[in-house]
Write a protein that holds these residues in place. Structure first.
Motif, short mmCIF file in Angstrom:
data_model
loop_
_atom_site.label_atom_id
_atom_site.label_comp_id
_atom_site.label_asym_id
_atom_site.label_seq_id
_atom_site.Cartn_x
_atom_site.Cartn_y
_atom_site.Cartn_z
N ARG A 170 0.84 -1.20 0.00
CA ARG A 170 0.00 0.00 0.00
C ARG A 170 0.88 1.25 0.00
O ARG A 170 1.84 1.35 0.77
N ILE A 171 0.55 2.19 -0.86
CA ILE A 171 1.33 3.42 -1.02
C ILE A 171 0.79 4.49 -0.09
O ILE A 171 -0.42 4.74 -0.04
N ILE A 172 1.69 5.16 0.62
CA ILE A 172 1.32 6.26 1.51
C ILE A 172 2.19 7.46 1.13
O ILE A 172 3.42 7.42 1.29
N HIS A 173 1.61 8.50 0.59
CA HIS A 173 2.39 9.68 0.24
C HIS A 173 2.84 10.39 1.52
O HIS A 173 2.03 10.74 2.37
N THR A 174 4.15 10.57 1.63
CA THR A 174 4.73 11.10 2.87
C THR A 174 5.74 12.21 2.55
O THR A 174 6.95 12.05 2.67
N PRO A 175 5.26 13.39 2.11
CA PRO A 175 6.17 14.49 1.79
C PRO A 175 6.81 15.08 3.04
O PRO A 175 6.39 14.81 4.16
N GLY A 176 7.82 15.89 2.83
CA GLY A 176 8.56 16.54 3.91
C GLY A 176 10.03 16.48 3.63
O GLY A 176 10.70 17.51 3.45
N HIS A 177 10.57 15.25 3.59
CA HIS A 177 11.95 15.06 3.14
C HIS A 177 12.08 15.57 1.71
O HIS A 177 13.07 16.21 1.35
#
Length: 327
Positions: A170-177
């Motif tokens: 399952r893909i979880i978009h995790t921006p920040g880095h």
């Protein structure tokens, strides 16, 4: 949990660890270029026992031949789904070359990336230029990415799933880095089983041998997004964390990292108020954060490893300065 040590030559010493999760097998490869000086990059292969295998990260371009050889052996003629947490060249720089080598062997290959990162896999010229500016000689150790054909590159959606027989990713978009960052959760398609989170660079870097942990936060860091992404991953309640840098660790490291990010921000704010430079700021962090101190003992003795930790400090300094300038 049998351990196999294999040596394929070339620029990387490829270590394969095979973990039986019941519903799938997880293979762990060392994809660190020899010239880096310390183990730093892992590639993970998921085999759910059906018509396709998944590869989480490819590592840099300079190790593509060794990674492709290992993937081809495990795939054994099956389709290969390459999933990149993001396109920075230590994580996805080898994607185009690995895909090309596998295609030459008759395998069907798809590359999955965040919509903001996918164009840089097809045309990595801007990515390569930015990598040289940010990483200097370390970029040369990683190698220049090769373009991948646009037909092989696919954009992910937040929450989308790839099913591999008994395993589901399952893909979880995790921006920040980075704005194009995503994490991947491996879980059984049906029933119960251990759930493994692949956080890329959204939860720091962890060394199992020293139990050292530190952020991976080069400029331009969005710490507000980073914290929200970390919260989302904690809410998923994984059983283990499979860090690209540098190995598997317990799920509670996500909470430890949340505490650590607060310590780093507080220390950097104090350091900037005192007019400290990045080197002195790093020293202040090492005095206050035992997890970073342990990891620094592991990586700080190599110029490339030290650069990675110092780049994380620079990311925090840049973020704090931008926030202060916005008031």
């Amino acid at each position: 949990m049998p351990l196999l040590l294999l040596f394929w030559g070339g620029s990387v010493q490829a270590m394969r660890e095979q973990i039986d999760l019941g519903y799938s097998r997880l293979y762990v490869l060392d994809a660190t270029p020899r010239d880096f000086g310390a183990e730093y990059i892992r590639v993970y292969i998921v085999d759910g026992g059906e018509q396709a295998v998944a590869v989480v990260e490819t590592g840099p371009a300079s190790v593509a031949e060794s990674v492709a050889k290992a993937v081809a052996e495990i795939a054994n003629g099956r389709q290969v789904e390459i999933i990149l947490t993001h396109v920075h060249i230590d994580h996805g720089g080898g994607a185009g070359r690995v895909a090309g080598l596998l295609t030459e062997q008759g395998l069907q290959v798809a590359i999955w990336a965040h919509p903001r990162g996918a164009p840089h896999i097809v045309n990595p010229s801007k990515l390569w230029k930015a990598s040289n500016e940010a990483l200097g000689e370390t970029a040369l150790v990683y190698g220049e990415p090769e373009p991948a054909p646009s037909s092989a590159v696919h954009e992910t959606r937040d929450g989308m799933e790839l099913c591999l027989g008994q395993a589901r990713l399952r893909i979880i978009h995790t921006p920040g880095h980075a704005s194009h960052h995503q994490s991947i959760l491996l879980e059984p398609a049906v029933g119960q089983g251990e759930r493994i989170l692949f956080p890329g660079d959204s939860a720091g870097m962890y060394d199992p041998s020293s139990q050292g942990l530190a952020p991976t936060t080069p400029p331009p860091l969005r710490l507000d997004m980073y914290r929200e992404s970390l919260r989302r991953m904690i809410d998923e309640k994984p059983d283990r964390i499979a860090f690209t840098h540098i190995g598997l660790g317990p799920a509670q490291l996500l909470e430890t990292h949340r505490w650590q990010v607060d310590i780093w921000e507080e220390t950097v704010r104090e350091a900037l108020a005192r007019g400290l430079d990045p080197e002195k700021t790093l020293e202040a962090i090492l005095d206050r954060d035992p997890y970073t101190a342990r990891l620094y003992q592991r990586l700080g003795g190599t110029p490339h490893g030290r650069r990675m930790i110092l780049n994380s400090v620079l990311g925090f300094m840049d973020y704090v300065q931008r926030m202060q300038g916005s008031y």
